[in-house]
Design a protein around this motif. Structure first.
Motif, PDB file in Angstrom:
ATOM      1  N   ALA A 147       0.842  -1.190   0.000  1.00  0.00           N
ATOM      2  CA  ALA A 147       0.000   0.000   0.000  1.00  0.00           C
ATOM      3  C   ALA A 147       0.876   1.239   0.000  1.00  0.00           C
ATOM      4  N   GLN A 148       0.295   2.347  -0.426  1.00  0.00           N
ATOM      5  CA  GLN A 148       1.064   3.588  -0.392  1.00  0.00           C
ATOM      6  C   GLN A 148       0.156   4.787  -0.179  1.00  0.00           C
ATOM      7  N   ALA A 149       0.712   5.794   0.421  1.00  0.00           N
ATOM      8  CA  ALA A 149       0.016   7.074   0.565  1.00  0.00           C
ATOM      9  C   ALA A 149       1.060   8.155   0.370  1.00  0.00           C
ATOM     10  N   THR A 150       0.793   9.074  -0.558  1.00  0.00           N
ATOM     11  CA  THR A 150       1.758  10.153  -0.777  1.00  0.00           C
ATOM     12  C   THR A 150       1.029  11.495  -0.732  1.00  0.00           C
ATOM     13  N   HIS A 151       1.814  12.551  -0.739  1.00  0.00           N
ATOM     14  CA  HIS A 151       1.295  13.924  -0.732  1.00  0.00           C
ATOM     15  C   HIS A 151       0.373  14.174   0.444  1.00  0.00           C
ATOM     16  N   LEU A 152       0.901  13.948   1.625  1.00  0.00           N
ATOM     17  CA  LEU A 152       0.109  14.182   2.834  1.00  0.00           C
ATOM     18  C   LEU A 152       0.099  15.656   3.198  1.00  0.00           C
ATOM     19  N   GLY A 153       1.000  16.420   2.636  1.00  0.00           N
ATOM     20  CA  GLY A 153       1.036  17.852   2.940  1.00  0.00           C
ATOM     21  C   GLY A 153       1.795  18.140   4.214  1.00  0.00           C
ATOM     22  N   ASP A 154       1.822  19.416   4.584  1.00  0.00           N
ATOM     23  CA  ASP A 154       2.572  19.819   5.773  1.00  0.00           C
ATOM     24  C   ASP A 154       1.855  19.430   7.062  1.00  0.00           C
ATOM     25  N   ALA A 155       0.532  19.388   6.997  1.00  0.00           N
ATOM     26  CA  ALA A 155      -0.237  19.010   8.182  1.00  0.00           C
ATOM     27  C   ALA A 155      -1.004  17.728   7.886  1.00  0.00           C
ATOM     28  N   PRO A 156      -0.337  16.576   8.042  1.00  0.00           N
ATOM     29  CA  PRO A 156      -1.022  15.329   7.716  1.00  0.00           C
ATOM     30  C   PRO A 156      -2.190  15.065   8.655  1.00  0.00           C
ATOM     31  N   ARG A 157      -3.227  14.473   8.128  1.00  0.00           N
ATOM     32  CA  ARG A 157      -4.360  14.102   8.969  1.00  0.00           C
ATOM     33  C   ARG A 157      -4.374  12.590   9.115  1.00  0.00           C
ATOM     34  N   ILE A 158      -4.925  12.160  10.228  1.00  0.00           N
ATOM     35  CA  ILE A 158      -4.865  10.726  10.501  1.00  0.00           C
ATOM     36  C   ILE A 158      -5.712   9.937   9.513  1.00  0.00           C
ATOM     37  N   ASP A 159      -6.747  10.542   8.975  1.00  0.00           N
ATOM     38  CA  ASP A 159      -7.595   9.783   8.048  1.00  0.00           C
ATOM     39  C   ASP A 159      -6.886   9.504   6.723  1.00  0.00           C
ATOM     40  N   GLN A 160      -5.770  10.208   6.479  1.00  0.00           N
ATOM     41  CA  GLN A 160      -5.001   9.899   5.267  1.00  0.00           C
ATOM     42  C   GLN A 160      -4.203   8.610   5.435  1.00  0.00           C
ATOM     43  N   LEU A 161      -4.070   8.167   6.677  1.00  0.00           N
ATOM     44  CA  LEU A 161      -3.227   7.000   6.952  1.00  0.00           C
ATOM     45  C   LEU A 161      -4.035   5.743   7.263  1.00  0.00           C
ATOM     46  N   ILE A 162      -5.318   5.932   7.557  1.00  0.00           N
ATOM     47  CA  ILE A 162      -6.131   4.791   8.003  1.00  0.00           C
ATOM     48  C   ILE A 162      -6.040   3.636   7.011  1.00  0.00           C
ATOM     49  N   GLY A 163      -6.194   3.963   5.723  1.00  0.00           N
ATOM     50  CA  GLY A 163      -6.200   2.917   4.696  1.00  0.00           C
ATOM     51  C   GLY A 163      -4.910   2.128   4.673  1.00  0.00           C
ATOM     52  N   THR A 164      -3.777   2.847   4.607  1.00  0.00           N
ATOM     53  CA  THR A 164      -2.496   2.158   4.489  1.00  0.00           C
ATOM     54  C   THR A 164      -2.212   1.293   5.708  1.00  0.00           C
ATOM     55  N   VAL A 165      -2.537   1.824   6.898  1.00  0.00           N
ATOM     56  CA  VAL A 165      -2.276   1.049   8.109  1.00  0.00           C
ATOM     57  C   VAL A 165      -3.177  -0.179   8.137  1.00  0.00           C
ATOM     58  N   LYS A 166      -4.408  -0.003   7.687  1.00  0.00           N
ATOM     59  CA  LYS A 166      -5.345  -1.129   7.702  1.00  0.00           C
ATOM     60  C   LYS A 166      -4.859  -2.259   6.802  1.00  0.00           C
ATOM     61  N   VAL A 167      -4.312  -1.903   5.646  1.00  0.00           N
ATOM     62  CA  VAL A 167      -3.798  -2.936   4.741  1.00  0.00           C
ATOM     63  C   VAL A 167      -2.764  -3.797   5.469  1.00  0.00           C
ATOM     64  N   MET A 168      -1.871  -3.112   6.191  1.00  0.00           N
ATOM     65  CA  MET A 168      -0.813  -3.841   6.895  1.00  0.00           C
ATOM     66  C   MET A 168      -1.390  -4.671   8.042  1.00  0.00           C
ATOM     67  N   LEU A 169      -2.313  -4.091   8.789  1.00  0.00           N
ATOM     68  CA  LEU A 169      -2.884  -4.816   9.930  1.00  0.00           C
ATOM     69  C   LEU A 169      -3.704  -6.015   9.458  1.00  0.00           C
ATOM     70  N   ASP A 170      -4.418  -5.831   8.344  1.00  0.00           N
ATOM     71  CA  ASP A 170      -5.182  -6.957   7.781  1.00  0.00           C
ATOM     72  C   ASP A 170      -4.246  -8.084   7.397  1.00  0.00           C
ATOM     73  N   ALA A 171      -3.147  -7.695   6.726  1.00  0.00           N
ATOM     74  CA  ALA A 171      -2.166  -8.706   6.310  1.00  0.00           C
ATOM     75  C   ALA A 171      -1.606  -9.419   7.535  1.00  0.00           C
ATOM     76  N   TYR A 172      -1.435  -8.668   8.602  1.00  0.00           N
ATOM     77  CA  TYR A 172      -0.916  -9.272   9.836  1.00  0.00           C
ATOM     78  C   TYR A 172      -1.941 -10.231  10.437  1.00  0.00           C
ATOM     79  N   GLU A 173      -3.185  -9.791  10.470  1.00  0.00           N
ATOM     80  CA  GLU A 173      -4.230 -10.629  11.061  1.00  0.00           C
ATOM     81  C   GLU A 173      -4.442 -11.908  10.280  1.00  0.00           C
TER      82      GLU A 173
END
Lengths: 286, 140
Positions: free
Chosen positions: A135-161
């Protein structure tokens, strides 16, 4: 006056570059302050969460979540956090260097690696060198928001589970101070170091709806917040590294201008001297 | 003075509120909760809605899009979400992140080429060193 004009245009162009780099330095300095504040602001959330998880863990030692269980490792996942833009010195390449060394160690031990990418620079890196990117997420900007990361982290956690990966690490630049950034690789899942807190009193929460569901939600958010923290910290590093790099560039441009100015003056004087000697020689001939 | 309870409202992106309150109201998944001082320890998930903090003088309103509420006899902690969370929404975000990765890296190899990466990084480091040296020579 051979070459004098070329030198003059060169000086002018370097002066322009110097203006840009010094502007970038100032912008980075301003952004760095904000990024540092942002980094400090994330702390209370993670601390509170760690407390609650610690309580839960002690209240229910028999129930261990998958995110807390160690298992045999055959595949590990790396969440690689980089900046979106360059011109920040060796920041990203230092991190990648540490990462490649780590990957080599894993490969030698027969362990496969998967990646999750945050930031364009890491994307470019893995584009060149391959690697299985989940998974990847780019262009988060200077003030990243947590909802920009939810998807990428979920992909990894799903793979872990699902047992596709047995461990998740996060690789980012840790902020030491303005001059120093420390490339860091930390283990994210399974969560480590929660059990060492000594809690003597035995009391338990009431759970609504039930303990498992609450713990699930908590752990996911906790991991997300850790990744978010790393992203924010990496952002602070990026700005401070850029500030230092741009300061060096501005200084170097200044040195170059001084040197060129000297060469230019010499060339000008030589031309004048030559002209005079020509005139004198001409007068003598008459 | 009336009995008070300490309230912390924090989100992943920063602290939102911290202070004393006489009563806290929160939208739990199982129904609205009212928390007075010395409430029994409780952990619950929150629905999107309004968290109200009654300080005795005024009523403060905080909108949360979900999160977790933790209650201890003298402390209430709201771990607020700043993003709206739902299983299918999270799923969609995950699929999006995967798709982006596939799109950006279409046609590339599975295995990480360690040797190539190291060679290139070594070159970059050598360049940096050379620049450092040049700088030193210039200064002296």
């Amino acid at each position: 006056m051979a070459g004098a004009k070329e030198i003059r245009t060169k000086i002018a162009s370097i002066k322009n570059t110097q203006k840009i780099t010094s502007a970038m330095e100032m912008v980075a300095a301003a952004k760095m302050r904000k990024a540092q504040d942002r980094k400090n602001a994330t702390r209370p959330y993670a601390d509170k969460m760690r407390n609650v998880i610690g309580h839960l863990y002690h209240a229910h030692p028999e129930y261990t979540h998958t995110f807390m269980k160690e298992r045999d490792i055959s595949r590990v996942g790396y969440i690689v956090i980089s900046s979106d833009r360059g011109l920040c010195g060796g920041l990203n390449s230092n991190l990648f260097r540490k990462l490649t060394r780590e990957i080599k160690k894993q490969q030698e031990a027969g362990i496969q690696v998967d990646f999750c990418i945050i930031g364009s620079k890491a994307l470019g890196f893995f584009k060149r060198f391959g690697g299985k990117v989940l998974a990847q997420a780019t262009h988060l900007g200077d003030a990243p928001r947590i909802d920009q990361l939810i998807g990428t982290v979920k992909v990894m956690l799903d793979a872990y589970e699902q047992g596709e990966i047995d461990r998740i690490h996060v690789a980012y630049n840790g902020f030491v101070n303005t001059m120093t950034q420390n490339p860091t690789i930390e283990q994210l899942v399974p969560i480590i170091g929660e059990a060492d807190k000594e809690l003597k009193h035995h009391w338990d929460y009431l759970y609504e709806p039930d303990s498992k569901e609450v713990l699930d939600g908590l752990l996911t958010r906790y991991i997300e917040s850790l990744v978010y923290q790393s992203v924010v910290e990496n952002g602070a590093c990026e700005q401070s590294a850029r500030m230092v790099a741009m300061k060096a560039a501005t200084d170097n441009a200044g040195n170059l201008i001084d040197e060129l100015q000297l060469v230019y003056n010499k060339a000008r004087q030589a031309a004048i001297t030559q002209e005079i000697s020509e005139i004198v020689a001409g007068a003598a001939a008459v | 003075m009336a009995m008070t309870i300490h309230v912390d409202i924090v989100s992943a992106e920063g602290a939102i509120h911290s202070g004393q309150a006489e009563m806290v109201y929160a939208p739990g998944v199982m129904g609205e909760l009212g928390i007075a001082p010395r409430h029994t320890p409780l952990v619950t998930r929150l629905k999107p809605g309004d968290v109200r903090v009654d300080t005795g003088k005024e009523m403060l309103h905080f909108y949360v899009s979900g999160g977790i509420l933790e209650v201890q006899p003298h402390i209430v902690t709201v771990l607020a979400d700043t993003a709206i969370r739902a299983t299918d929404l999270d799923e969609a975000a995950a699929i999006e992140a995967k798709r982006k990765a596939e799109e950006a890296l279409a046609g590339q190899k599975e295995e990480f080429e360690y040797a190539k990466a190291q060679a290139e990084l070594a070159e970059a480091v050598a360049q940096l060193r050379a620049i450092e040296k040049l700088r030193k020579i210039k200064k002296s």
